[in-house]
Design an enzyme around this catalytic site. Structure first.
Site, mmCIF file in Angstrom:
data_model
loop_
_atom_site.group_PDB
_atom_site.id
_atom_site.type_symbol
_atom_site.label_atom_id
_atom_site.label_comp_id
_atom_site.label_asym_id
_atom_site.label_seq_id
_atom_site.Cartn_x
_atom_site.Cartn_y
_atom_site.Cartn_z
ATOM 1 N N LEU A 125 40.430 0.582 4.399
ATOM 2 C CA LEU A 125 39.128 1.254 4.426
ATOM 3 C C LEU A 125 38.010 0.286 4.762
ATOM 4 O O LEU A 125 36.983 0.672 5.320
ATOM 5 C CB LEU A 125 38.835 1.880 3.062
ATOM 6 C CG LEU A 125 39.813 2.942 2.565
ATOM 7 C CD1 LEU A 125 39.472 3.342 1.140
ATOM 8 C CD2 LEU A 125 39.786 4.157 3.484
ATOM 9 N N GLU A 166 32.441 -2.876 -0.902
ATOM 10 C CA GLU A 166 32.549 -4.117 -0.118
ATOM 11 C C GLU A 166 31.288 -4.974 -0.255
ATOM 12 O O GLU A 166 31.377 -6.198 -0.292
ATOM 13 C CB GLU A 166 32.833 -3.802 1.364
ATOM 14 C CG GLU A 166 34.111 -3.006 1.632
ATOM 15 C CD GLU A 166 35.384 -3.607 1.052
ATOM 16 O OE1 GLU A 166 35.409 -4.827 0.758
ATOM 17 O OE2 GLU A 166 36.357 -2.861 0.874
ATOM 18 N N ASP A 229 36.045 8.140 -3.669
ATOM 19 C CA ASP A 229 34.580 8.049 -3.630
ATOM 20 C C ASP A 229 33.912 8.923 -4.692
ATOM 21 O O ASP A 229 32.951 8.511 -5.342
ATOM 22 C CB ASP A 229 34.055 8.439 -2.245
ATOM 23 C CG ASP A 229 34.184 7.295 -1.247
ATOM 24 O OD1 ASP A 229 34.903 6.318 -1.548
ATOM 25 O OD2 ASP A 229 33.572 7.394 -0.162
#
Ligand code: ARG
Ligand code: ZN
Ligand code: CA
Length: 256
Positions: A125, A166, A229
């Site tokens: 991802l 991230e 998410d």
């Protein structure tokens, strides 16, 4: 810090003309910036789902993100750079970060958060470089279909949380489970996140107890876990302190 730190972002859309979906639209990019600004300020609507026992740990990091409006040469910019590639997809080898390997060169990494958006292979991802690494590969890489909330964004990774996760790494956060594969011996170096055995996937039910961390168990709704998410919605105060220490230390060039 009492003032919000606003970090300039450049989004490098690296796309193959044979696969037009990779060339995501401006609206998708703006939707991602909005998610970041909600998540990092604890202004995300789903923060209300944090279990009551952890509500006092929810942190406003005082960090925001803005598409760059000045480029490295001082000219006005949208903060979005589109680059064509002949590559079908990229992986974690940093090829997307250089024009010489079919990607796009970063803007100066001490002044811009470089975000590369592209096709990634192997179910990846996204990935990030921690502070203190080489400037020419500094930044985060995100799969186009896990970026933002509209356009090519695809469930269950259509909430913009891959970039939140991230950028957490980019600001020195480790995975909440300490990457010790169930050993319970190493942690994320943050005191207010419970020690947990391994990554959680999907959307677990509270409480999920591992590593003797009862009664509350794993903080699987933390952005630094691997849940879906829609199942992650908080950074803690300890994580906010760690990210701000990074901004005042290794990444202090962003505060001037
Ligand atoms: N680097 C991780 C991966 O590729 C990112 C996980 C992000 N999780 C999420 N719910 N968006 O698996
Ligand atoms: Zn990660
Ligand atoms: Ca911890």
């Amino acid at each position: 810090r009492t003032q919000v730190a606003v970090l300039p972002v450049v989004v490098h859309v690296v796309h193959n003309p044979a696969a037009p979906v990779q060339n995501i639209g401006d609206e998708q990019i703006r939707s991602q910036i909005e998610v970041l600004n909600r998540d990092f300020r604890a202004a995300n609507p789903d923060v209300v789902k944090v279990p009551p026992v952890w509500r006092h740990l929810v942190a406003d990091t005082m960090i925001e993100f803005r598409l760059a409006d000045v480029d490295p040469a001082g000219a006005p910019t949208s903060g979005i750079v589109r680059t064509e590639t002949s590559r079908r997809e990229f992986t974690w080898d940093d090829a997307v970060k250089s024009g010489a390997t079919g990607g796009a060169d970063p803007w100066p990494a001490d002044q811009y958060l470089n975000v590369w958006v592209c096709q990634l292979g192997g179910g990846l991802l996204g990935y990030a470089q921690f502070p203190g690494g080489p400037p020419h590969t500094d930044g985060v890489v995100i799969l186009h279909s896990a970026f933002g909330t509209v356009g090519t964004a695809t469930p269950p990774f259509d909430g913009g949380r891959t970039a939140t996760h991230e950028i957490g790494h980019w600001l020195d956060l480790y995975h909440i489970w300490g990457d010790d594969d169930g050993a319970c011996t190493s942690d994320d170096k943050v005191a207010d996140t419970p020690n947990q055995a391994r990554e959680n996937l999907g959307s677990p039910t509270f409480p999920r107890i591992t590593c003797d961390n009862g009664p509350n168990g794993d903080m699987f709704m933390n952005y630094m876990d691997y849940t879906d998410d829609a199942a992650m919605y908080m950074f803690t105060r300890g994580q906010a302190t760690r990210m701000n220490a990074c901004l005042e230390g290794t990444r202090a060039s962003f505060l001037v």
